[in-house]
Design an enzyme around this catalytic site. Structure first.
Site, PDB file in Angstrom:
ATOM      1  N   CYS A 151      -2.787  17.191 -13.106  1.00 24.38           N
ATOM      2  CA  CYS A 151      -3.069  18.532 -13.613  1.00 24.38           C
ATOM      3  C   CYS A 151      -1.813  19.355 -13.866  1.00 24.38           C
ATOM      4  O   CYS A 151      -1.800  20.196 -14.765  1.00 24.38           O
ATOM      5  CB  CYS A 151      -4.000  19.251 -12.644  1.00 24.38           C
ATOM      6  N   VAL A 152      -0.761  19.140 -13.093  1.00 21.01           N
ATOM      7  CA  VAL A 152       0.487  19.860 -13.347  1.00 21.01           C
ATOM      8  C   VAL A 152       1.084  19.430 -14.675  1.00 21.01           C
ATOM      9  O   VAL A 152       1.474  20.268 -15.507  1.00 21.01           O
ATOM     10  CB  VAL A 152       1.487  19.659 -12.193  1.00 21.01           C
TER      11      VAL A 152
END
Length: 215
Positions: free
Chosen positions: A154-155
């Protein structure tokens, strides 16, 4: 053998990273991706990474400085109403304790603050299908500081979307965490030669200190 030599020098020979640092713009904001209990609490299968735990501690320090200097902070949790509105995830753990009302969706108390802009997302990127872009526009933000977990998931998705929307993207390496250090390092090395400045925590703290605005 020839292919091995090409791989070893391919990115640098092709000009990746040659433009130098992007640098901060006029108005930064801190984005905190998925530092929720399902990723930070050892009671959950994905919450047992010491690397993620340390990233939470480092981010808490960054956020203290950001809030003191009126730098906008946006946080998110990932979760769903039911499996019907989920993507086709290949990670079994996301099908447990990550539905609306589950404790796993609660932000880690070390980084949670009622003054921050918080919302729920249903996909990897903090931007996808969320109100974040409107919030950043209202704050006049041109630079985003991306923190959170996991670096390779997700980063990274959030970094790519931030770049695609035209923001200057800063990534304090100690404020991002993953399940495996190799994945963390490889992904930050890759976004660092393409889309973002990968920086130390102290560099970022220094950059946002003294940016207090009149109320």
């Amino acid at each position: 053998m020839a292919n091995d030599r090409a791989d070893a020098r391919g990115f640098s020979a092709a000009g990746y990273g040659d433009q130098g640092n992007i640098g901060f713009g006029r108005q930064p904001a801190v984005l905190v991706v998925d530092f929720q209990r399902s990723f930070t609490d050892s009671a959950y299968p994905m919450g047992r990474s010491g690397h993620v735990d340390q990233a939470v501690e480092n981010t808490a320090r960054l956020l203290k400085v950001a809030r003191a200097n009126n730098v906008p902070v946006a946080t998110c949790s990932v979760g769903w109403n039911s499996p019907r509105d989920m993507g086709h995830w290949k990670v079994s753990s996301v099908y447990k304790d990550m539905f609306y009302g589950d404790a796993g969706m609660e932000l880690d108390p070390r980084i949670s603050d009622p003054s921050d802009f918080h919302f729920i997302k249903g996909a990897p990127s903090i931007f996808f299908g969320t109100p974040l872009q409107t919030f950043l526009t209202r704050q006049g933000v041109d630079t985003v500081i991306v923190t959170g977990c996991t670096t390779s998931g997700c980063v990274r998705a959030s970094i790519v979307d931030a770049f695609s929307y035209g923001y200057r993207v800063m990534v304090p390496e100690p404020c991002c965490g993953d399940q495996e250090m190799a994945a963390h390092q490889a992904n930050l090395a890759d976004v660092g030669r393409r889309y973002a400045d990968v920086l130390g925590l102290e560099e970022v703290i220094q950059a946002i200190s003294g940016k207090r605005k009149d109320a």
